[in-house]
Scaffold this motif. Structure first.
Motif, mmCIF file in Angstrom:
data_model
loop_
_atom_site.group_PDB
_atom_site.id
_atom_site.type_symbol
_atom_site.label_atom_id
_atom_site.label_comp_id
_atom_site.label_asym_id
_atom_site.label_seq_id
_atom_site.Cartn_x
_atom_site.Cartn_y
_atom_site.Cartn_z
ATOM 1 N N GLN A 118 0.834 -1.208 0.000
ATOM 2 C CA GLN A 118 0.000 0.000 0.000
ATOM 3 C C GLN A 118 0.864 1.251 0.000
ATOM 4 O OE1 GLN A 118 -2.388 1.118 3.585
ATOM 5 N NE2 GLN A 118 -4.139 0.758 2.221
ATOM 6 N N TYR A 127 0.915 4.204 -2.900
ATOM 7 C CA TYR A 127 0.732 5.639 -2.651
ATOM 8 C C TYR A 127 1.934 6.436 -3.152
ATOM 9 C CZ TYR A 127 -3.589 5.480 0.041
ATOM 10 O OH TYR A 127 -4.915 5.344 0.408
ATOM 11 N N ARG A 186 -3.299 9.163 2.171
ATOM 12 C CA ARG A 186 -2.310 8.164 2.583
ATOM 13 C C ARG A 186 -2.157 8.167 4.106
ATOM 14 N NH1 ARG A 186 3.932 9.205 1.407
ATOM 15 N NH2 ARG A 186 3.481 10.688 3.084
ATOM 16 N N LEU A 195 -5.707 0.303 -4.862
ATOM 17 C CA LEU A 195 -5.912 0.901 -3.543
ATOM 18 C C LEU A 195 -7.394 1.018 -3.190
ATOM 19 C CD1 LEU A 195 -3.290 3.809 -3.587
ATOM 20 C CD2 LEU A 195 -3.264 1.823 -2.066
#
Length: 217
Positions: free
Chosen positions: A11, A15, A73, A147
């Motif tokens: 993840q 980002y 984020r 995401l």
């Protein structure tokens, strides 16, 4: 534990990719704006000059998007903050000013029968822009899908507007370069003004709500 760590690492990398795409968009628009306004002025092509001016406005929008990526984020599910809302309002106002300038300039050019010296640079820049916007849109959609991020997917979808404007520049510049038909450059400029107006309206709509993209309206 290892799976969770892997997911968190993945993840984080996604980002980072999303932020990289946003920053590349900013840098690209600065370069595109500089080249387009310079050659638009030199070649007396209002469409190319207006396209370049739009690119500079997209830089302001891009700063807001980069900030948005950092926000989601660090705090997934958080609402749009004051920095983003201010960036949206400034961007929207800049688009409206651009629209007024393009419409008035087009009317003047049509009334005096003005013709560009050449529009070949417009064709070249628009083709490069189309390829770049397609690549950016594809990259942003892939990251957004992975995401499951509505904001990043919305940004990818809104890239379509930049793609449409590039197509308009390519068509108007290409037709003029091939035929020399008067007013084609001015008509292309009005097409750019239409999409700039839509972008400006969308910016104010997003600033007033938590909506991420009005591109599909």
């Amino acid at each position: 534990m290892e799976t969770a760590l892997l997911t968190e690492t993945r993840q984080k990398n996604l980002y980072k990719t999303a932020l990289g795409l946003a920053l590349f968009t900013i840098v690209y628009n600065i370069a595109e704006g500089l080249v387009s306004t310079y050659f638009g002025f030199e070649d007396e092509s209002l469409a190319l000059f207006g396209f370049g001016a739009d690119s500079f406005i997209e830089v302001i929008s891009g700063l807001g998007i980069a900030h948005m990526i950092l926000r989601i984020r660090n705090a997934p599910g958080s609402n749009r903050d004051q920095f983003e809302k201010t960036a949206l309002r400034i961007t929207g106002l800049a688009f409206y000013i651009l629209v007024a300038g393009l419409v008035i300039s087009s009317a003047i050019q049509i009334s005096i029968g003005h013709k560009p010296v050449t529009t070949i640079i417009g064709v070249v820049i628009s083709v490069i822009s189309i390829l770049t916007m397609l690549a950016l849109m594809t990259g942003k959609r892939k990251v957004g899908d992975k995401l499951h991020s509505e904001p990043i997917l919305a940004d990818a979808n809104c890239t379509m507007v930049c793609l449409y404007m590039s197509v308009i520049l390519m068509i108007s510049s290409g037709i003029y370069e091939l035929t020399g038909i008067p007013y084609i450059d001015s008509i292309g400029t009005l097409g750019l003004a239409y999409f700039a107006f839509r972008e400006g309206r969308e910016c104010f709509e997003k600033a007033r709500s938590e909506k991420y993209c009005a591109c599909d309206d």
